[in-house]
Design an enzyme around this catalytic site. Structure first.
Site: not given
Lengths: 143, 123
Positions: B74-75
């Site tokens: 996940c960014g």
């Protein structure tokens, strides 16, 4: 329409298929989350799901993201955004006015209300000026 | 009982949270990879060392209570919060810190980031 730059190109285009129950609450935080249709069920409630028809590139600063009838100029893009979008249909859109992505997944646009999308709406990323005139600079707000 | 083993996952360079100790059980066997391109190498290593079952969250879904650990890339906003919110141990490949509307669910007991395969060790 006139005055459109010659090299306008759609690099990503997709149709919304479902909108989760938490999406509207996230809009109050200036946040809109997209995932492809194949995303795990636990992510559906917080995300706009969609089915892409054009999947060439991720967004870059200066591109315009079109959500339904609203146009948003991209100000900043984190380093994992393109991979997320092309692999997972995933995008974290933030209306925070940031000119640098604080998180690697961020796509920043100007502070503004983000639209509540509905199934059937089109989401696309356009390069080369939709709202912007050929002289570049600021994007036009009126149309 | 079972042959499951434990691993310890520590934060990587620039990462946050942890360390987490992950021990699959017969009721909770899944090493759940919610990453692009199939089973992430970090998830594969956790599965190999623990005897847990590597599971691709983008191929099919599993109930939260079957997940020993979720491995995400996940960014920073969505996946980073949803698994800790459900009290699922979460390992992020990216060096994120708590952020976004779900940030208050992300605790050092549930979440570790910046993790590479070398940050997964047998206990």
């Amino acid at each position: 329409m006139s005055g459109i730059a010659a090299a306008t190109r759609v690099v990503y285009e997709s149709t919304v298929t479902a909108v989760g129950g938490q999406v509207e609450a996230f809009l109050d935080h200036g946040l809109l989350i997209f995932f492809g249709e194949e995303s795990p069920a636990e992510l559906h409630d917080m995300s706009v799901r969609h089915r892409p028809t054009v999947r060439e590139e991720g967004p870059r600063p200066g591109d315009v993201i079109v959500l339904g009838t609203q146009e948003l100029e991209v100000l900043a893009v984190g380093e994992v955004v393109a991979d997320n979008l092309l692999n997972l249909g995933h995008l974290d859109l933030k209306a925070d006015g940031g000119t640098e992505a604080r998180l690697p997944g961020d796509v920043c646009v100007a502070v503004q209300p983000l639209p509540l999308l509905h199934a059937g709406d089109v989401f696309r990323i356009v390069r080369g000026g939709v709202a912007a005139g050929p002289a570049a600079g600021t994007a036009g707000v009126a149309s | 009982m079972s042959d499951y083993k434990s691993v310890r996952v520590t934060r990587g360079r620039g990462g946050w949270g942890g360390p987490l100790t992950i021990t699959p059980t017969p009721d909770k066997p899944l090493i759940y990879s919610v990453t692009g391109g199939g089973i992430h190498p970090v998830a594969a290593r956790i599965a190999e060392l623990t005897g847990g079952e590597a599971f691709d969250g983008f191929k099919s879904s599993a109930p939260f209570d079957k997940i020993a650990v979720a491995v995400i890339d996940c960014g920073g906003t969505a996946r980073v919060g949803v698994y800790p919110m459900k009290k699922v141990l979460t390992v992020d490949i990216h060096a994120t810190s708590p952020a976004g509307p779900l940030a208050n669910f992300i605790t050092e007991e549930l979440f570790v980031s910046g993790v590479k395969p070398d940050d997964v060790e047998e206990v």
